[in-house]
Design a protein around this motif. Structure first.
Motif, mmCIF file in Angstrom:
data_model
loop_
_atom_site.group_PDB
_atom_site.id
_atom_site.type_symbol
_atom_site.label_atom_id
_atom_site.label_comp_id
_atom_site.label_asym_id
_atom_site.label_seq_id
_atom_site.Cartn_x
_atom_site.Cartn_y
_atom_site.Cartn_z
ATOM 1 N N ASN A 92 7.008 -2.811 -9.964
ATOM 2 C CA ASN A 92 6.009 -2.739 -8.911
ATOM 3 C C ASN A 92 4.843 -1.813 -9.232
ATOM 4 O O ASN A 92 4.777 -0.694 -8.746
ATOM 5 C CB ASN A 92 6.694 -2.299 -7.610
ATOM 6 C CG ASN A 92 5.776 -2.378 -6.421
ATOM 7 O OD1 ASN A 92 4.750 -3.044 -6.456
ATOM 8 N ND2 ASN A 92 6.142 -1.691 -5.357
ATOM 9 N N GLN A 93 3.897 -2.274 -10.012
ATOM 10 C CA GLN A 93 2.741 -1.455 -10.393
ATOM 11 C C GLN A 93 1.925 -1.095 -9.149
ATOM 12 O O GLN A 93 1.630 -1.930 -8.325
ATOM 13 C CB GLN A 93 1.853 -2.230 -11.374
ATOM 14 C CG GLN A 93 2.530 -2.571 -12.664
ATOM 15 C CD GLN A 93 2.885 -1.340 -13.477
ATOM 16 O OE1 GLN A 93 2.147 -0.378 -13.478
ATOM 17 N NE2 GLN A 93 4.025 -1.367 -14.136
ATOM 18 N N GLN A 94 1.567 0.204 -9.031
ATOM 19 C CA GLN A 94 0.760 0.674 -7.909
ATOM 20 C C GLN A 94 -0.360 1.570 -8.409
ATOM 21 O O GLN A 94 -0.339 2.026 -9.534
ATOM 22 C CB GLN A 94 1.623 1.445 -6.913
ATOM 23 C CG GLN A 94 2.650 0.547 -6.244
ATOM 24 C CD GLN A 94 3.336 1.260 -5.093
ATOM 25 O OE1 GLN A 94 2.991 2.363 -4.753
ATOM 26 N NE2 GLN A 94 4.285 0.608 -4.508
ATOM 27 N N THR A 95 -1.320 1.902 -7.525
ATOM 28 C CA THR A 95 -2.459 2.723 -7.905
ATOM 29 C C THR A 95 -2.115 4.204 -7.910
ATOM 30 O O THR A 95 -1.149 4.619 -7.280
ATOM 31 C CB THR A 95 -3.637 2.509 -6.931
ATOM 32 O OG1 THR A 95 -3.195 2.901 -5.644
ATOM 33 C CG2 THR A 95 -4.106 1.076 -6.934
ATOM 34 N N LYS A 96 -2.955 5.015 -8.594
ATOM 35 C CA LYS A 96 -2.711 6.459 -8.711
ATOM 36 C C LYS A 96 -3.192 7.216 -7.493
ATOM 37 O O LYS A 96 -4.215 6.909 -6.916
ATOM 38 C CB LYS A 96 -3.435 7.020 -9.942
ATOM 39 C CG LYS A 96 -2.587 7.009 -11.160
ATOM 40 C CD LYS A 96 -3.205 7.879 -12.217
ATOM 41 C CE LYS A 96 -2.176 8.147 -13.275
ATOM 42 N NZ LYS A 96 -2.678 8.939 -14.355
ATOM 43 N N LYS A 97 -2.439 8.228 -7.128
ATOM 44 C CA LYS A 97 -2.796 9.164 -6.080
ATOM 45 C C LYS A 97 -2.080 10.453 -6.394
ATOM 46 O O LYS A 97 -1.013 10.430 -6.978
ATOM 47 C CB LYS A 97 -2.367 8.615 -4.713
ATOM 48 C CG LYS A 97 -2.867 9.438 -3.552
ATOM 49 C CD LYS A 97 -2.510 8.776 -2.256
ATOM 50 C CE LYS A 97 -2.973 9.624 -1.103
ATOM 51 N NZ LYS A 97 -2.600 9.046 0.166
ATOM 52 N N GLU A 98 -2.619 11.569 -6.006
ATOM 53 C CA GLU A 98 -2.065 12.861 -6.399
ATOM 54 C C GLU A 98 -0.975 13.325 -5.440
ATOM 55 O O GLU A 98 -0.953 12.997 -4.251
ATOM 56 C CB GLU A 98 -3.182 13.913 -6.452
ATOM 57 C CG GLU A 98 -4.262 13.622 -7.467
ATOM 58 C CD GLU A 98 -3.747 13.625 -8.892
ATOM 59 O OE1 GLU A 98 -4.197 12.796 -9.678
ATOM 60 O OE2 GLU A 98 -2.873 14.441 -9.205
ATOM 61 N N ILE B 33 3.475 5.592 -6.979
ATOM 62 C CA ILE B 33 4.735 5.747 -7.703
ATOM 63 C C ILE B 33 4.476 6.539 -8.973
ATOM 64 O O ILE B 33 3.656 6.154 -9.808
ATOM 65 C CB ILE B 33 5.350 4.374 -8.046
ATOM 66 C CG1 ILE B 33 5.649 3.574 -6.779
ATOM 67 C CG2 ILE B 33 6.594 4.532 -8.924
ATOM 68 C CD1 ILE B 33 6.642 4.209 -5.830
ATOM 69 N N GLN B 34 5.170 7.668 -9.088
ATOM 70 C CA GLN B 34 5.212 8.465 -10.314
ATOM 71 C C GLN B 34 6.687 8.752 -10.549
ATOM 72 O O GLN B 34 7.258 9.649 -9.934
ATOM 73 C CB GLN B 34 4.406 9.745 -10.185
ATOM 74 C CG GLN B 34 2.908 9.493 -10.140
ATOM 75 C CD GLN B 34 2.119 10.773 -10.197
ATOM 76 O OE1 GLN B 34 2.487 11.782 -9.615
ATOM 77 N NE2 GLN B 34 1.019 10.725 -10.909
ATOM 78 N N LYS C 82 5.222 3.970 -13.536
ATOM 79 C CA LYS C 82 4.966 3.217 -12.300
ATOM 80 C C LYS C 82 6.152 2.391 -11.823
ATOM 81 O O LYS C 82 6.026 1.625 -10.877
ATOM 82 C CB LYS C 82 3.754 2.298 -12.493
ATOM 83 C CG LYS C 82 2.492 3.041 -12.861
ATOM 84 C CD LYS C 82 2.081 3.949 -11.751
ATOM 85 C CE LYS C 82 0.841 4.730 -12.116
ATOM 86 N NZ LYS C 82 0.520 5.707 -11.102
ATOM 87 N N CYS C 83 7.305 2.538 -12.467
ATOM 88 C CA CYS C 83 8.474 1.754 -12.072
ATOM 89 C C CYS C 83 9.026 2.297 -10.758
ATOM 90 O O CYS C 83 9.447 3.445 -10.683
ATOM 91 C CB CYS C 83 9.551 1.807 -13.159
ATOM 92 S SG CYS C 83 10.989 0.786 -12.754
ATOM 93 N N VAL D 42 6.701 11.765 4.323
ATOM 94 C CA VAL D 42 7.458 11.842 3.076
ATOM 95 C C VAL D 42 7.891 10.417 2.756
ATOM 96 O O VAL D 42 8.468 9.734 3.603
ATOM 97 C CB VAL D 42 8.687 12.770 3.202
ATOM 98 C CG1 VAL D 42 9.545 12.699 1.948
ATOM 99 C CG2 VAL D 42 8.257 14.205 3.489
ATOM 100 N N TYR D 43 7.596 9.993 1.541
ATOM 101 C CA TYR D 43 7.950 8.651 1.105
ATOM 102 C C TYR D 43 9.261 8.701 0.331
ATOM 103 O O TYR D 43 9.419 9.503 -0.589
ATOM 104 C CB TYR D 43 6.842 8.052 0.231
ATOM 105 C CG TYR D 43 5.530 7.975 0.975
ATOM 106 C CD1 TYR D 43 5.290 6.937 1.862
ATOM 107 C CD2 TYR D 43 4.567 8.962 0.831
ATOM 108 C CE1 TYR D 43 4.109 6.866 2.574
ATOM 109 C CE2 TYR D 43 3.381 8.914 1.534
ATOM 110 C CZ TYR D 43 3.154 7.861 2.417
ATOM 111 O OH TYR D 43 1.987 7.803 3.125
#
Length: 186
Positions: free
Chosen positions: A20-26, A166-167, A177-178, A143-144
């Protein structure tokens, strides 16, 4: 020969779909109480920042979550030395919550000898912390609860994050990104 190429492409597509590839966020490091764990190398590769992170109904839980985030970020960065330091600080912080199952899980993590051992203990630690967060509650933020189906020899593994991005702490750069978001705690 075409069949082998087709099978290889199908396997690659399956792995990508599972991850599930997702975008970057800090990731947040806010609320991190440095007085309780001085001497850390807060390398920016292991410490991501964002404008706000969650706060909890208990200062002790806020402190524990800050240490957990520090540990998780260093697992993402594959920083073994700082992961060990963070795990030890997290174990000390969990004592204040007086939750035997969380303390036990944090003790297992803190006693791990290497990065693989810390990662192997992360699922139980994350589930115990998730349970405490649900019991104690959040003041604000989210919280995810994130999940990688390939972690722990394809048994899967959970972790907690302030970010939808996802990190993956189980694989670091190998499979950053998994994973996917399983639940949002509010």
């Amino acid at each position: 020969m075409k069949i082998k190429i087709y099978i290889a492409m199908t396997l690659v597509a399956g792995v990508l779909a599972a991850c599930n590839q997702q975008t970057k966020k800090e990731e947040s490091h806010e609320g991190h109480q440095h007085a309780n764990h001085e001497g850390h190398d807060h390398d920016t590769t292991a410490q991501n920042t964002s404008p706000a992170g969650p706060s909890f109904n208990s200062d002790e839980l806020t402190n524990v979550y800050a240490h957990y985030t520090h540990l998780k970020n260093n697992l993402v960065a594959s920083n073994e030395a700082e992961s060990k330091t963070a795990a030890t600080a997290l174990k000390t912080a969990t004592d204040a919550l007086k939750d035997a199952d969380l303390v036990k899980a944090a003790s297992v993590t803190a006693s791990a000898n290497d990065l693989e051992g810390i990662r192997a203990s992360l699922n139980d630690l994350s589930k115990q912390l998730e349970r405490v967060i649900k019991r104690e509650g959040l003041k604000n933020g989210e919280v995810y609860v994130e999940f990688c189906p390939m972690a722990n020899n394809d048994k899967g593994g959970f972790w907690l994050s302030n970010s939808k991005e996802i990190q993956n702490p189980y694989y670091g750069e190998q499979m950053m990104k998994c994973g996917r978001i399983e639940e949002t705690l509010k």
